[in-house]
Write a protein that holds these residues in place. Sequence first.
Motif, PDB file in Angstrom:
ATOM      1  N   THR A 114     -13.093   8.518   3.516  1.00 45.98           N
ATOM      2  CA  THR A 114     -13.239   8.216   2.086  1.00 45.98           C
ATOM      3  C   THR A 114     -14.673   8.499   1.682  1.00 45.98           C
ATOM      4  OG1 THR A 114     -13.436   5.937   2.821  1.00 45.98           O
ATOM      5  CG2 THR A 114     -11.435   6.506   1.657  1.00 45.98           C
ATOM      6  N   ASP A 122     -13.491   7.425  -4.094  1.00 53.74           N
ATOM      7  CA  ASP A 122     -13.295   6.165  -4.813  1.00 53.74           C
ATOM      8  C   ASP A 122     -14.525   5.926  -5.688  1.00 53.74           C
ATOM      9  OD1 ASP A 122     -12.894   3.608  -5.703  1.00 53.74           O
ATOM     10  OD2 ASP A 122     -12.230   2.803  -3.771  1.00 53.74           O
ATOM     11  N   ARG A 132     -14.372  -1.863  -1.537  1.00 51.80           N
ATOM     12  CA  ARG A 132     -13.895  -0.498  -1.311  1.00 51.80           C
ATOM     13  C   ARG A 132     -13.684  -0.232   0.190  1.00 51.80           C
ATOM     14  NH1 ARG A 132     -17.563   3.334  -5.109  1.00 51.80           N
ATOM     15  NH2 ARG A 132     -19.035   1.609  -5.113  1.00 51.80           N
ATOM     16  N   ARG A 172     -10.421  -1.885   1.156  1.00 50.72           N
ATOM     17  CA  ARG A 172      -9.253  -1.116   0.691  1.00 50.72           C
ATOM     18  C   ARG A 172      -8.929   0.031   1.646  1.00 50.72           C
ATOM     19  NH1 ARG A 172     -10.385  -1.426  -5.292  1.00 50.72           N
ATOM     20  NH2 ARG A 172     -11.574   0.479  -5.086  1.00 50.72           N
ATOM     21  N   THR A 173      -9.986   0.732   2.121  1.00 51.03           N
ATOM     22  CA  THR A 173      -9.728   1.883   2.998  1.00 51.03           C
ATOM     23  C   THR A 173      -9.376   1.433   4.424  1.00 51.03           C
ATOM     24  OG1 THR A 173     -12.040   2.179   3.576  1.00 51.03           O
ATOM     25  CG2 THR A 173     -11.252   3.397   1.676  1.00 51.03           C
ATOM     26  N   ARG A 217       0.823  -1.213   0.000  1.00 55.73           N
ATOM     27  CA  ARG A 217       0.000   0.000   0.000  1.00 55.73           C
ATOM     28  C   ARG A 217       0.860   1.269   0.000  1.00 55.73           C
ATOM     29  NH1 ARG A 217      -5.423  -0.608   0.430  1.00 55.73           N
ATOM     30  NH2 ARG A 217      -5.216   1.236  -0.869  1.00 55.73           N
ATOM     31  N   LYS A 263     -10.427  10.834   0.353  1.00 54.17           N
ATOM     32  CA  LYS A 263     -10.137  10.187  -0.928  1.00 54.17           C
ATOM     33  C   LYS A 263     -11.489   9.797  -1.525  1.00 54.17           C
ATOM     34  CE  LYS A 263      -7.368   6.399  -2.784  1.00 54.17           C
ATOM     35  NZ  LYS A 263      -6.442   5.325  -2.483  1.00 54.17           N
ATOM     36  N   THR A 267     -14.440   3.810  -8.337  1.00 52.88           N
ATOM     37  CA  THR A 267     -14.251   2.577  -9.125  1.00 52.88           C
ATOM     38  C   THR A 267     -15.536   1.764  -9.030  1.00 52.88           C
ATOM     39  OG1 THR A 267     -13.314   1.530  -7.179  1.00 52.88           O
ATOM     40  CG2 THR A 267     -11.749   2.430  -8.757  1.00 52.88           C
ATOM     41  N   PHE A 298     -17.560   7.395  -1.174  1.00 62.79           N
ATOM     42  CA  PHE A 298     -17.910   6.454  -2.246  1.00 62.79           C
ATOM     43  C   PHE A 298     -19.294   6.768  -2.801  1.00 62.79           C
ATOM     44  CE2 PHE A 298     -16.018   3.215   0.917  1.00 62.79           C
ATOM     45  CZ  PHE A 298     -14.734   3.461   0.497  1.00 62.79           C
TER      46      PHE A 298
END
Length: 618
Positions: A513, A544, A553, A556-557, A21, A542, A546, A515
């Motif tokens: 994050t 995201d 997701r 990932r965070t 990472r 951030k 995707t 989303f």
Amino acid sequence: MDAVLKREAFRQAVVNTLERRLFYIPSFKIYGGVAGLYDYGPPGCAVKANVLAFWRQHFVREENMLEVDCPCVTPETVLKASGHVDKFTDLMVKDEKTGNCFRADHLVKDFCKEKLEKDPKLSAEKVAELKHVLAVLDDLSVDELGAKIKGYGITAPDTKNTLSDPYPFNLMFQTSIGPSGLSPGFMRPETAQGIFVNFKDLYYYNGNKLPFAAAQIGQAFRNEISPRQGLLRVREFTLAEIEHFVDPEDKSHPKFSEVSKLDILMFPREDQVSGKQAKRIPIGEAVSKGTVNNETLGYFIGRVYLFLTQLGIDKDRLRFRQHLAKEMAHYAADCWDAEIECSHGWIECVGIADRSAYDLRAHTEKSGTALVAHEKYAEPIEVEKLVITPVKKELGLAFKGNQKMVVEALEAMEEKEAMEMKAALESKGEAEFNVCTLKKVVTIKKNMVSISKEMKKEHQRVFTPSVIEPSFGIGRIIYCLYEHSFYTRASKDGDEQLNVFRFPSLVAPIKCTVFPLVQNQQFEEVAKKIAKALTAVGISYKIDITGTSIGKRYARTDELGVPLAVTVDSATSVTVRERDSKQQIRVNVDDVAALVKDVTDGVSTWADVLWKYPTHSS
């Protein structure tokens, strides 16, 4: 044995996650890398910036310290005065055939640990002996270390060749200042000397008042013999150091009562030598019993404890170990290391030393500038004063061009040395005298100097302050924080283990994050609106967008240690999820930034927020 394998597997999981990472990676990787040099990637940079910001808040601002920023390249004369040119060494051994170098104490440490962990046939007597060697390793002399290497039959790790006797190796990177090569310098091995040489100006800036503290954050360089253990032993690293200047006759601290009740895991030297374990002692009791030399030293031990535990270091894996007698610098009054336990064992991350007046005296003598403090008396007092009067004409005849250095050395004599010289001159007519700046002993005759004591009226006391120095290895603290924050948990369907860093919001690289649940224009516009509001209140985030599942997701965070995740699933309200509990609440779009800021800044806890907003079940 199982514990060792478990520990190594845990370390590997942490390091793999950190490198994958991009928290940190080996420097110059495409060229094969260089041992002991690492790059911090985006999340690593953010964690480091957050740790340093908190360090400035906790120490510099709260204690009203004077911050300075000095060059990394340091002239040789400065490091000669401080003792680094002659004494900044580790003991090294060489493979007799290949010439490869190793740190002598590391080889002995590895041998003892491996025997204790992997040899079930060891007698109780041998176990006690090896544990004692580990406890006093820092106290062993060069000959004792050499005898252990020979006695245990320790050979070069990779080739099994015989090793040389240990010898000192200076750890400083040498350079030269300017193109002529005539002005030697070094890359600084610590940031402290920049503060000491500026003492006179800082004291004036502080209104000629003691005590005061100066602080510096900066790069330091050590040419480690055989770096290993990742971020724990590197050749270039960030140090954050404090030099707290205090009257040697009064080392009390006005704020000591604020930390005196803290119950801290302490490991005094007598417990180390006798094989006992560290125990919890209130810092007030440690100072009153004399275990810790003075209140100011005790105060900083308490402040360091609070700093590390608030960062996220586990208080049960943090101890303060007192230096052993031979391990401590000859000039130090007392010294304690904050050690943090990780998969590599107990790691020294902060040194807290009472360095007496050594540094200021050394630079006063070498530079000829008096680095001293003054205390005005209410009424003048009569005192007996030492008067040293060099006879320059006689010294000039005897020492020619070196006269100035001999005069300066005579004038800088301490009372004890001066009175011994006076006695020798009266009985023998001459005395041997070591002139440091000439690096030799000279003969002083009776006609070259007059030494006497006279009664004089003094209006002020002039003295060299003592210094209490807390010194923080930022990279080591960060690595231990990574290990203390790391855990794994099963995924929703239970088919894999997911990595999580439970960073406190204070140090998390990204606080939040955002989303959009699905890729559509409306949700992406809402996400941008929330992002703009987060930027306005200074929160790192951030987005995201995707197309992967929301579960992936989140995973990932969690692996980046992000405390809060905002999922945009409507135009008016969103869900906010907390990393460790995985609980979710519904919040109006316009309230998101304020809520995230309150939780991130510690104004509200997640428990407070749960009371306030409706829960959302996914």
